[in-house]
Design a protein around this motif. Structure first.
Motif: not given
Length: 339
Positions: A162, A165-166, A169-170, A174, A176, A312-314, A316
């Motif tokens: 990741p 952005k990941h 924003t997560m 998280d 990942c 390209h997913v949450d 990742n």
């Protein structure tokens, strides 16, 4: 290439440095994959934007996550330029940031803020020997797969994981993001246990993990960076993900791999997430096409994983490009771990 050439590269005629590459490749290939050192509290981590421009709030948020973990984020000079069309900066400025981050011995890892498009532009002008002489973690995915491939052919491990952005924003817990830090702090170790897809093919295999964004890597076919050109004497497990590619385009890439012989000797295949596409008249989903294609092509009896949480997913999860791993696929689970 000397530093003046890096700084003036936007105004100079392109120069191919494959001679430098060939010499370096012959020199280092026999050494095996080098795992950069584990990160320690207080280590510096460079933030670069090697491709498309990125929102400043994402970069600041990601830097904060590294600070909270005990590291010192270093924002490279041109990472937030936003001065060259869709790119984060000019090609020469992006290249200079990358070189500066590699050559700074106080910096222990390089974090790419975003993909998009632009990483491939730097490959012809890169002095390959500096990766092997300054081995450190490179982190990113999507378009950054081109740089991960450059690390791979230099026999230095990197992290498909990741980006800004990941991290920005997560949630703080998280999984990942935590897995990324665990990999950095363990020197490349990971262990995942995931639920199985009904499309999976069971089996167990071990080999070197290699892959990334399917379209980006397919675009490197026939170049010195073609990490999908698998040597029959190597034990390799391939992984792929992609976004915004039509189903037929993904199938065409698979045909190229098959026709090139690249799939003849792989020990396992991991298909990640393929997102932002539309069903077509042949297949309702990418997974349906992949299942049909793998059966039709009679790929050897190897474990094949579908819908693995990368892309390209949450969800990742980071993978270590170049790590030796064991893949085990059962009726219920998928286990992927370094060995």
């Amino acid at each position: 290439m000397d530093r003046d050439n890096f700084e003036n590269i936007d105004n100079m005629e392109e120069k191919n440095h494959n001679d430098d590459f060939d010499n370096t490749f012959i020199m280092i290939r026999h050494k095996g994959i080098f795992m950069p050192s584990p990160l320690k509290k207080g280590d510096k981590v460079a933030f670069i934007s090697p491709a498309s421009s990125v929102k400043e709030e994402y970069v600041i948020g990601a830097m904060k996550r590294f600070e909270e973990r005990g590291y010192i984020p270093v924002l490279m000079k041109h990472a937030l330029n936003h001065s060259s069309g869709s790119y984060s900066a000019t090609k020469g400025e992006r290249l200079l940031d990358l070189i500066d981050a590699i050559e700074d011995n106080d910096i222990k890892a390089i974090f790419c803020t975003r993909g998009g498009y632009g990483c491939v532009q730097m490959l012809p002008n890169f002095s390959y020997s500096i990766i092997a002489s300054h081995p450190k973690w490179l982190i990113g995915f999507s378009d950054v797969s081109a740089l991960l491939a450059m690390w791979c052919v230099s026999d230095v491990a990197s992290i498909h994981g990741p980006m800004a952005k990941h991290l920005a924003t997560m949630p703080e817990d998280d999984p990942c993001t935590n897995a990324l830090f665990n990999i950095l702090e363990s020197g490349g170790r990971f262990k995942y246990l995931m639920p199985a897809s009904p499309y999976n093919r069971q089996g167990i295999a071990s080999g070197i993990l290699r892959g990334g964004n399917m379209a980006v890597l397919n675009g490197l076919a026939g170049t010195p960076y073609d990490i999908l050109d698998v040597d029959p004497e190597e034990d390799v497990i391939l992984f792929f993900e992609d976004v915004n590619e039509p189903i037929y385009a993904i199938e065409r890439m698979l045909w190229r791999l098959s026709l090139s012989g690249a799939l003849d000797s792989v020990k396992g295949i991991i298909f990640g997430k393929f997102t932002e596409y539309k069903p077509d008249r042949n297949f309702e989903s990418v997974e349906q096409m992949l299942d049909f294609w793998t059966e039709r092509m009679l790929i050897p009896d190897i474990p094949i994983v579908f819908d693995f949480p990368i892309g390209h997913v949450d969800l990742n999860y980071p993978l270590v490009e170049g790590a030796k791993v064991e893949l085990e696929v059962t009726d219920d689970t998928v286990s992927l771990k370094t060995i």
